[in-house]
Design an enzyme around this catalytic site. Sequence first.
Site, PDB file in Angstrom:
ATOM      1  N   TYR A  57       1.662   1.258  -2.768  1.00 42.05           N
ATOM      2  CA  TYR A  57       1.986   2.525  -3.407  1.00 42.05           C
ATOM      3  C   TYR A  57       0.989   2.829  -4.525  1.00 42.05           C
ATOM      4  O   TYR A  57       0.897   2.105  -5.514  1.00 42.05           O
ATOM      5  CB  TYR A  57       3.399   2.509  -3.979  1.00 42.05           C
ATOM      6  CG  TYR A  57       4.503   2.265  -2.967  1.00 42.05           C
ATOM      7  CD1 TYR A  57       4.289   2.394  -1.602  1.00 42.05           C
ATOM      8  CD2 TYR A  57       5.772   1.908  -3.386  1.00 42.05           C
ATOM      9  CE1 TYR A  57       5.292   2.175  -0.685  1.00 42.05           C
ATOM     10  CE2 TYR A  57       6.804   1.697  -2.467  1.00 42.05           C
ATOM     11  CZ  TYR A  57       6.552   1.824  -1.118  1.00 42.05           C
ATOM     12  OH  TYR A  57       7.558   1.600  -0.210  1.00 42.05           O
ATOM     13  N   HIS A 115       5.369  -5.759   4.497  1.00 43.87           N
ATOM     14  CA  HIS A 115       5.569  -4.310   4.587  1.00 43.87           C
ATOM     15  C   HIS A 115       5.798  -3.824   6.017  1.00 43.87           C
ATOM     16  O   HIS A 115       6.561  -2.893   6.256  1.00 43.87           O
ATOM     17  CB  HIS A 115       4.388  -3.580   3.947  1.00 43.87           C
ATOM     18  CG  HIS A 115       4.751  -2.280   3.318  1.00 43.87           C
ATOM     19  ND1 HIS A 115       4.142  -1.780   2.197  1.00 43.87           N
ATOM     20  CD2 HIS A 115       5.669  -1.342   3.660  1.00 43.87           C
ATOM     21  CE1 HIS A 115       4.667  -0.603   1.881  1.00 43.87           C
ATOM     22  NE2 HIS A 115       5.588  -0.324   2.765  1.00 43.87           N
TER      23      HIS A 115
END
Length: 281
Positions: A57, A115
């Site tokens: 992010y 992830h």
Amino acid sequence: MPSTVRTLKLPSGETVPVLGQGTWKMGEDRRRRADEVAALKLGLDLGITLIDTAEMYAGGGAEEVVAEAIAGRRNETFLVSKVLPSNASRAGVKRACEASLKRLSTDRIDLYLLHWPGSVPLSETVEAFETLKREGKIRHWGVSNFDTDEMEDLVGLPSGGNVQTNQVLYNLSRRGPEFDLAPWCAERGIPLMAYSPVEQGALARNARLEAVAARHDATAAQIALAWVMAQPGVIAIPKAGRQEHVRQNAAALDIKLTPEDFADLDRAFPSPTRKRGLEMI
């Protein structure tokens, strides 16, 4: 402030809130940073102590926003971060975790997730996670964007049964996990962590949700969020970059959907009747 923040248990026995705070797209614009930090701090004040972030992010920028928000409050925060599949080798996981720890200004991550599945053998990533646990750099580990067959492969590995959660795309308009993934996880006591529970805001503008919301003096977004949190074994992690949005999310904890509400929502957003590939955004 919500009357109570409901919790559920991870396989480890530790309890976490069913409502967390997501940080996807935070840290991308320094002009919004003060608002983002203030929103996360307010969430902590309201008992929403699970914060989810990732090295991906904003190239680590979201982790830096989180660090500022939890400064002086680390012990009351359940911190989740994620490692990219490209960093999922033994050496890569170690480097990535240490970089995340530095950006987060902490000595440990409470729950560290892969992830999404990648090319590195899963057994190698699990071994790296277990090493980080022994070193005290992470307390628990899990995965994200794993479908049922991938979860089966995972729990078949040595130490694979230590997985604590599977973070997936799940909301009223993305009910695919209900066909087999959610039941599979529920049977094993592995919570799903639902990202984008309001479909990145798209469900906030849905007329069918607004009709249900009118019965509760609520918004369509709050109904979408309340529905996710009403599902057994599910944690919702909506992102809120403004304090008012955090308050609205917290208020969704007090919405008690009725059988009529659930029936109307099922008609508007039917549950799956066949297997679908796991969706990602």
